[in-house]
Design a protein around this motif. Structure first.
Motif, PDB file in Angstrom:
ATOM      1  N   GLY A 123       0.783  -1.234   0.000  1.00 44.55           N
ATOM      2  CA  GLY A 123       0.000   0.000   0.000  1.00 44.55           C
ATOM      3  C   GLY A 123       0.808   1.272   0.000  1.00 44.55           C
ATOM      4  O   GLY A 123       0.255   2.368   0.174  1.00 44.55           O
ATOM      5  N   LYS A 124       2.105   1.163  -0.201  1.00 46.07           N
ATOM      6  CA  LYS A 124       2.957   2.349  -0.197  1.00 46.07           C
ATOM      7  C   LYS A 124       3.011   2.978  -1.594  1.00 46.07           C
ATOM      8  O   LYS A 124       3.047   2.263  -2.600  1.00 46.07           O
ATOM      9  CB  LYS A 124       4.377   1.977   0.242  1.00 46.07           C
ATOM     10  CG  LYS A 124       4.503   1.511   1.687  1.00 46.07           C
ATOM     11  CD  LYS A 124       5.952   1.158   1.996  1.00 46.07           C
ATOM     12  CE  LYS A 124       6.178   0.920   3.483  1.00 46.07           C
ATOM     13  NZ  LYS A 124       5.449  -0.241   4.007  1.00 46.07           N
ATOM     14  N   PRO A 125       3.063   4.318  -1.672  1.00 51.50           N
ATOM     15  CA  PRO A 125       3.366   4.967  -2.956  1.00 51.50           C
ATOM     16  C   PRO A 125       4.801   4.616  -3.357  1.00 51.50           C
ATOM     17  O   PRO A 125       5.721   4.721  -2.543  1.00 51.50           O
ATOM     18  CB  PRO A 125       3.231   6.455  -2.664  1.00 51.50           C
ATOM     19  CG  PRO A 125       2.484   6.541  -1.364  1.00 51.50           C
ATOM     20  CD  PRO A 125       2.808   5.297  -0.602  1.00 51.50           C
ATOM     21  N   VAL A 126       4.976   4.188  -4.605  1.00 49.75           N
ATOM     22  CA  VAL A 126       6.294   3.721  -5.047  1.00 49.75           C
ATOM     23  C   VAL A 126       6.682   4.397  -6.351  1.00 49.75           C
ATOM     24  O   VAL A 126       5.886   4.455  -7.298  1.00 49.75           O
ATOM     25  CB  VAL A 126       6.307   2.189  -5.244  1.00 49.75           C
ATOM     26  CG1 VAL A 126       7.686   1.724  -5.719  1.00 49.75           C
ATOM     27  CG2 VAL A 126       5.919   1.460  -3.966  1.00 49.75           C
ATOM     28  N   HIS A 127       7.917   4.891  -6.420  1.00 46.53           N
ATOM     29  CA  HIS A 127       8.531   5.367  -7.651  1.00 46.53           C
ATOM     30  C   HIS A 127       9.659   4.400  -8.007  1.00 46.53           C
ATOM     31  O   HIS A 127      10.459   4.030  -7.142  1.00 46.53           O
ATOM     32  CB  HIS A 127       9.098   6.779  -7.479  1.00 46.53           C
ATOM     33  CG  HIS A 127       8.056   7.839  -7.343  1.00 46.53           C
ATOM     34  ND1 HIS A 127       7.603   8.586  -8.402  1.00 46.53           N
ATOM     35  CD2 HIS A 127       7.371   8.284  -6.247  1.00 46.53           C
ATOM     36  CE1 HIS A 127       6.686   9.439  -7.988  1.00 46.53           C
ATOM     37  NE2 HIS A 127       6.531   9.283  -6.674  1.00 46.53           N
ATOM     38  N   LEU A 128       9.726   4.027  -9.269  1.00 46.70           N
ATOM     39  CA  LEU A 128      10.752   3.105  -9.745  1.00 46.70           C
ATOM     40  C   LEU A 128      11.612   3.824 -10.772  1.00 46.70           C
ATOM     41  O   LEU A 128      11.117   4.279 -11.812  1.00 46.70           O
ATOM     42  CB  LEU A 128      10.088   1.865 -10.365  1.00 46.70           C
ATOM     43  CG  LEU A 128      10.983   0.771 -10.928  1.00 46.70           C
ATOM     44  CD1 LEU A 128      11.927   0.227  -9.862  1.00 46.70           C
ATOM     45  CD2 LEU A 128      10.124  -0.363 -11.495  1.00 46.70           C
TER      46      LEU A 128
END
Length: 649
Positions: free
Chosen positions: A534-539
Motif C-alpha cells: 500500500g505504499k506509494p512507489v517510484h521506480l
C-alpha cells in the motif's frame, strides 16, 4: 506404514486403469522434437524422469492430430513417418516400466498454429484455421473450417488415439482448453458460426463431443479418456464458470476424467500457468465447482507444489486428482517423497518461468533448481567416486550448497564454509517478499539436504588463503557469490537508504513512501512488494526499459503487475543525489527532477567478488569457481555450475 498425506497417496481407478496415487504429471512439451516431429531420445528421458519420481501418470504434450491444418512444430503420430510410432512406443515403455501410466495429449491449436515455433516468422507461411473466420491479434488472417475439414480433423483424433494405444499408452488426454481449437469452438468469443456448431452452448460443444466419440471408438470401452478444459475463460466475452459447468456436463458421459484448468490464450500466460504473484491453488475453485455437477472424477491444476494443500484439496472433495507440471520439473521425486513421508525434502518450484522461457528461446528445457532437466541423458544418478577426496566449498549460497551435497553423495569428505551465520546466500533476502518466499525456502531445503548428505557445515567461517592451507583440501570449489553495487552517489550512504539485499534485516527502516533506485529484476520485484503493502512507489531506471535481465516469460507478467500496482516508473533517469526528500535524477536531456520518497531502496545490481576468487585461486590442486563470483547471474547458473563442479572432482 501410516501415510502423512493418506488421501494424496491413495490409488484411484479411472476407466479400467488403476493409478498408484493422486499425483499426476500434467502435459509438458519435450526437449528434442525431431525435424520429422517424432519424440527424440532426450524427450523420452525427460518424460521418464517423472515416472521414476513416483507420479501416477505422465502425459506427453502435445501431439498434433492434423498437421495439414496445424503446422506447428510439435509431435505428430502417424504410420507414414519413419520412426513416428516407434518413438511413441519407446516413450510409453520408458514411462510404464517405472509404474506410471503413460498418457498422451491430443491437440490442435486451431487459429494459433505456430505459437510454439522458435522462428516466429514461419507463422506467416502457415494456414491459420479456426472455428470462425477472423484476424488474430498479431494480424494473421484466420479461415473458417469447412464441414469437410471438421470431419477430417475429428477422424484424425481417433486415428491418433488408436495409434497411441498401439504404442502402449494407457490413457488419452484430449486438449479442450487454453484457447486451442476445441476451446475455440466452445468459446462465444471465437465461435461466430451459424451452423450446427455455433450459437447456443449445445451447438458449440458439438465439436468436442464428436472428437471424444471418435477417440472412444478408436480406443474402446474402459480405456481412460481425460478431457482437459478451461473451467472459465476468465475474460470478458469468453465463457464463464457457469458455462464451464454445462460444458463438463455435456461431455462427462464420453470421458473418464475431467481435467479443469483455467484461462485461454486471450487472458495471458500467467493465468493458465499461475505466476509467483498469484496464490498457489488460485484455480482450484473452478474444479471444485464443476465436481459438484458431474459424476466422473475431476482433476485440478495450477501452481500446486505443497503436499499439505494438495491433501486438503483431495480430502475436502474439491478434486479427485491433482496435476503438476512445473513442480515435477523442480523435483521429479515430489510424489515419491510424499509417499515416503519425506515432504520436508521437496525442492519446490519457484514459479520463475525459466523452464518455459528456455523452451521459447532455444527449444530446449532448463529448470532453475534442477540441473538434470533437459539433460537427463547425461545421467540422472550421482555415481560414487572411485577415489574419494577432501573437498572444501567456500560459500553457502545455492551454488555452493548444490556443489557440497553433490560431492558428498559421491562419497567425498566435504566441508562447506559460510562467512555469515545463515545458509542461503543471496536467497536469504527473499524471505521478506511473500511472493518470492519459496526462493528463501530453497536455501533452507538445500542446507538440510547437504547436512543429510554428510556435509560438514561451518557457519561464521570466512575462507581465506590461510584457512585453505590449514585444511589442505584436494579440491576447492569457490562459490563466494556477489556483492551489491553501491555507486558513490551523494547521500546513498544515508539512514533512509536500504540496500535491497539487506531489506529483510532492515524492514523497520522503510517509511511510508519508497523510491526504488534501479529497475532491474530485483528492483522491479521489490517495487511490486512495496506497492502491495500500500505504499506509494517510484521506480527509477537509467536504461530505456525495465528488467531486461528478466526472462521472456516472467518479464511481461511482472511489467503488467507493475502497471496495475500503480507504481510510477521513470526510465531514462539517472540518480544524482539522495536526500531525506528522495532522489534527484537527471533525464535523458539533462533536466533534473526530484523523485519523492521517504525511503530509498538501492537495487543497482550485483558485482562478482573477484578479489576473493583471486586470493583463493591457487590454494588447492583442483580449484573450480561457480555462480555469481564468476559473473553475476542467476540461481539457475549457480546450481547448474555447482552440480557439475562436484561431478568433475
Amino acid at each position: 506404514m501410516e501415510r502423512k498425506y493418506p488421501n494424496l497417496c491413495k490409488p484411484i481407478t479411472i476407466g479400467n486403469v488403476t493409478f498408484r496415487n493422486r499425483m499426476f504429471g500434467a502435459p509438458m512439451g519435450g526437449t528434442d522434437i525431431t525435424a520429422d516431429c517424432t519424440i527424440g531420445p532426450k524427450s523420452t528421458a525427460f518424460y521418464e524422469l517423472r515416472a521414476k519420481g513416483g507420479a501416477a501418470s505422465v502425459t506427453v504434450s502435445e501431439c498434433v492430430v492434423h498437421p495439414e491444418t496445424e503446422g506447428s512444430h510439435m509431435y505428430h503420430l502417424d504410420l507414414q513417418t519413419v520412426g513416428s510410432l516407434a518413438s511413441f512406443t519407446y516413450t510409453a515403455d520408458a514411462i510404464r516400466r517405472h509404474g506410471a501410466i503413460a498418457s498422451v495429449e491430443l491437440s490442435h491449436s486451431g487459429q494459433y498454429a505456430g505459437t510454439y515455433l522458435t522462428d516466429k516468422n514461419r507463422k506467416q507461411g502457415l494456414a491459420q484455421w479456426g472455428a470462425s473466420e477472423g484476424v488474430r491479434p498479431d494480424g494473421l488472417p484466420v479461415k473458417e473450417l469447412t464441414q469437410e475439414l471438421i470431419d477430417d480433423i475429428v477422424a484424425s483424433y481417433g486415428t491418433c488415439a488408436g495409434l497411441a494405444k498401439r504404442a502402449g499408452f494407457e490413457m488419452i488426454m484430449v486438449h479442450g482448453g487454453h484457447g486451442w481449437l476445441i476451446n475455440q469452438f466452445l468459446s462465444p468469443h471465437f465461435n461466430k458460426r451459424t451452423d450446427k456448431y455455433g450459437g447456443p452452448l449445445e451447438n458449440r460443444v458439438r465439436f468436442a463431443q464428436e472428437v471424444l466419440d471418435s477417440v472412444r471408438e478408436a480406443v474402446g470401452p474402459g480405456f481412460p479418456i481425460e478431457f482437459r478444459m478451461s473451467g472459465s475463460e476468465l475474460f470478458e466475452g469468453g465463457y464463464n464458470l457457469e458455462d464451464g459447468v454445462e460444458i463438463a456436463r455435456a461431455v462427462e458421459s464420453r470421458v473418464d476424467l475431467i481435467h479443469v484448468s483455467a484461462g485461454t490464450y486471450q487472458t495471458g500466460f500467467g493465468i493458465t500457468h499461475p505466476s509467483m504473484f498469484l496464490p498457489h491453488g488460485c484455480n482450484v475453485y473452478l474444479a471444485a465447482e464443476i465436481k459438484k455437477h458431474v459424476s466422473v472424477p475431476v482433476a485440478t491444476i495450477g501452481g500446486l507444489n505443497d503436499p499439505a494443500e494438495m491433501e486438503e484439496i483431495i480430502a475436502s472433495g474439491k478434486a479427485d486428482v491433482v496435476e503438476m507440471a512445473r513442480a515435477l520439473l523442480a523435483d521429479p521425486e515430489l510424489p515419491k517423497k510424499v509417499m515416503a513421508n519425506r515432504d520436508e525434502d521437496i525442492i519446490k518450484c519457484l514459479r520463475c518461468f525459466t523452464c518455459m522461457a528456455e523452451r521459447a528461446m532455444t527449444a530446449t528445457r532448463r529448470c532453475t533448481v534442477n540441473p538434470l532437466i533437459g539433460r537427463e541423458m547425461d545421467g540422472t544418478e550421482v555415481t560414487p567416486s572411485l577415489s574419494p577426496r577432501k573437498v572444501l566449498v567456500a560459500g553457502g549460497g545455492p551454488g555452493g550448497l548444490k556443489a557440497a551435497m553433490t560431492a558428498a553423495k559421491r562419497g567425498h569428505e566435504v566441508i562447506l564454509c559460510e562467512k555469515s551465520g545463515q545458509l542461503g546466500g543471496i536467497l536469504k533476502g527473499e524471505q521478506a517478499l511473500p511472493f518470492k518466499y519459496e526462493m528463501y525456502e530453497l536455501g533452507v531445503t538445500l542446507g538440510k539436504l547437504a547436512k543429510d548428505a554428510g556435509v560438514d557445515i561451518r557457519l561464521n567461517t570466512p575462507v581465506t588463503r590461510e584457512y585453505v592451507e590449514k585444511e589442505a583440501p584436494d579440491a576447492l570449489i569457490i562459490a563466494v557469490g556477489s556483492e551489491p553495487v553501491v555507486p558513490p552517489i551523494p547521500g546513498l550512504e544515508g539512514n533512509n537508504v536500504v540496500v535491497v539485499n539487506d531489506y529483510y534485516l532492515e524492514k523497520e527502516k522503510v517509511g511510508d513512501s519508497v523510491v526504488v533506485l534501479g529497475g532491474g529484476l530485483a528492483g522491479c520485484e521489490a517495487a511490486i512488494h512495496f506497492a502491495q503493502e500500500g505504499k506509494p512507489v517510484h521506480l527509477v531506471e537509467m536504461r530505456k526499459e525495465l528488467a531486461p535481465d528478466a526472462n521472456i516469460r516472467h518479464r511481461p507478467i511482472m511489467l503488467r503487475e507493475i502497471e496495475k500496482s500503480g507504481i510510477q516508473v521513470h526510465t531514462g533517469y539517472k540518480g544524482l543525489s539522495v536526500s531525506a526528500e528522495g532522489v534527484v535524477c537527471a533525464d535523458a536531456d539533462g533536466n533534473e527532477h526530484m523523485i519523492p520518497g521517504s525511503t530509498v531502496i538501492c537495487a543497482l545490481g550485483q558485482r562478482p567478488r573477484k578479489d576473493l576468487v583471486e586470493e583463493l585461486m591457487d590454494c588447492a590442486p583442483h580449484v573450480a569457481t561457480i555462480g555469481d563470483c564468476v559473473k553475476a547471474s542467476t540461481i539457475t547458473t549457480a546450481i547448474y555450475q555447482g552440480y557439475h563442479a562436484a561431478l568433475d572432482i
